[in-house]
Enzyme design. Structure first.
Site: not given
Ligand code: URA
Length: 433
Positions: A82, A161, A168, A183, A187
């Site tokens: 990621h 999220d 946000r 966040s 995931k």
């Molecule tokens: N990427 C994400 O998935 N969440 C965040 O808060 C920032 C970047």
């Protein structure tokens, strides 16, 4: 329990209890807690932070707010990567076939472009026929047959999220370490892979502007993953300068193909191979030097490139486009940007360059905008390069002729020149294991 008291406790810098955090996540996901109370809490978190325990509880509550993917049938071979988001960052397109060609299982969900940063799903869709919305059955079947599948975020994965991130985004609370860590890791935990390697970007084009903040974020996420029995590492990489030479969807796929054929930009190859080596070392429990050798070998033998072709074909994409990238459609209009003096390029603002490519059509200005897959920028010179008057610094590509003027102005405002060679910035700052 009252949401009012939870907000007040965080405002007064008290540690929230597990029950309070779970109450908030459930209530907000279900629609029982309104946006204005959720935004008051996220702003209090932005200012007062969260303890390690609070962040861990928030992450798990968000991970469990919807469906989770069960990859247990593939044992401990499942891997994921990621990136916190960057400009020209096409490393997933390179890393995924490399590690799959070495026996790792990559069953991955990726995102679309966000703001000035690109997204893997958009890039893959620039390949004619490539299907990023496989059904569950198709996804698992493909993973079993080829060891690799990448799809868009589907179904009801981490709905908490989804809601919180949108909130946000419009309440200036994105760049908070506990909120980003929870966040991203919610995931990743919900997506089920055993080994997770994070690429934490740092610099002008990233959420984290300093190596210190990037390290704090990386450490937080690695800790959360390890506490949930995942193999974890995070590589802190530079995002002051776009990665590689090509920015924009099909242009980035073409550059990824070059790397897998053993050519391409050195910086991109270096970062992609570092990520792939970390994944292979963790997943196979081998030394990083041995893993790096395996990664080098699978590129030079052509096996990683063969895996890319197998993957694209399995997901409905045209193999001929991968074999011969000249098949990718070209933008109707292009414009070269020339150097006006002999000099060095002393800095590039990656975020502004990303915005320039969005103006050309490579990203979305509004959620439902259609992307111009051929649009983008090819960088001929990058930070640290010596430049002669008349050299082409970059070429802009688009199907919308009207966008060229403002994209060019944005690009030019994002680069600086000097007479001295600038101090070199490392591509990789640190690896957190
Ligand atoms: N990427 C994400 O998935 N969440 C965040 O808060 C920032 C970047």
């Amino acid at each position: 329990m009252r949401m009012y008291d939870i907000i007040k406790n965080k405002r007064d810098n008290k540690e929230l209890t597990n029950e309070e955090i779970k109450f908030f996540v459930k209530g907000y996901t279900d629609g029982n807690i309104p946006d204005y109370q959720a935004s008051a809490l996220t702003m209090a978190i932005f200012f007062n932070g969260m303890t390690e325990k609070e962040t861990a509880t928030l992450t798990l509550a968000m991970a469990e707010s919807g469906d989770t993917v069960d990859l247990s049938e593939f044992g401990n071979k499942t891997v994921d990567k990621h990136s916190t988001g960057g400009v020209g960052d096409k490393t997933t397109l390179i890393v995924a076939p490399i590690v799959a060609s070495l026996g790792c299982i990559i069953a991955k969900m990726s995102g679309r472009g966000l703001g000035h940063t690109g997204g893997t799903v958009d890039k893959l869709e620039s390949i004619d026929g490539f299907n990023t919305s496989l059904s569950n059955e198709e996804f698992f079947e493909q993973v079993k047959n080829t060891g690799i599948a990448v799809v868009g975020q589907t179904g009801n994965l981490t709905p908490a999220d989804k809601k919180l991130y949108s909130l946000r985004d419009v309440t200036a609370t994105v760049d908070s370490i506990p909120l980003i860590a929870s966040s991203i890791m919610s995931k990743k935990l919900a997506a089920g892979s055993h080994t997770i390697v994070l690429d934490v970007k740092c610099g002008s084009g990233a959420f984290m502007k300093t190596p210190e903040d990037a390290k704090a974020l990386a450490e937080e996420m690695v800790k959360i993953g390890k506490n949930n029995n995942r193999n974890m590492a995070a590589i802190i990489t530079d995002m002051n300068t776009p990665l590689g030479k090509n920015i924009g969807n099909s242009l980035e796929v073409i550059e990824a193909i070059e790397i897998l054929k053993g050519n391409g930009a050195e910086d991109l190859k270096y970062v992609a191979c570092a990520l792939a080596s970390e994944i292979v070392a963790l997943s196979k429990n081998i030394d990083i030097t041995e893993a790096s050798q395996l990664v080098e070998n699978t590129i030079s033998s052509g096996e990683a490139f063969e895996k890319l072709k197998e993957w694209v074909t399995a997901q409905g994409g045209k193999k001929e486009w991968i074999e011969n990238p000249d098949n990718f459609p070209k933008a109707k209009y292009s414009e070269d940007i020339f150097a006006e003096n002999d000099c060095y390029m002393s800095s590039m603002n990656a975020e502004e360059i990303g915005i320039s490519s969005v103006i050309l059509g490579a990203g979305r200005e509004k959620k439902d905008d259609l992307i111009d897959m051929t649009a983008g920028i090819i960088l001929n010179k990058k930070t640290g390069d010596k430049i002669k008057k008349g050299d082409i610094i970059a070429t802009l590509y688009t199907n919308n002729e009207n966008s060229l003027k403002s994209a060019k102005e944005k690009f030019i405002s994002a680069i600086e020149f000097s007479n001295e060679k600038p101090v070199e910035i490392p591509l990789i700052y640190e690896i957190v294991r």
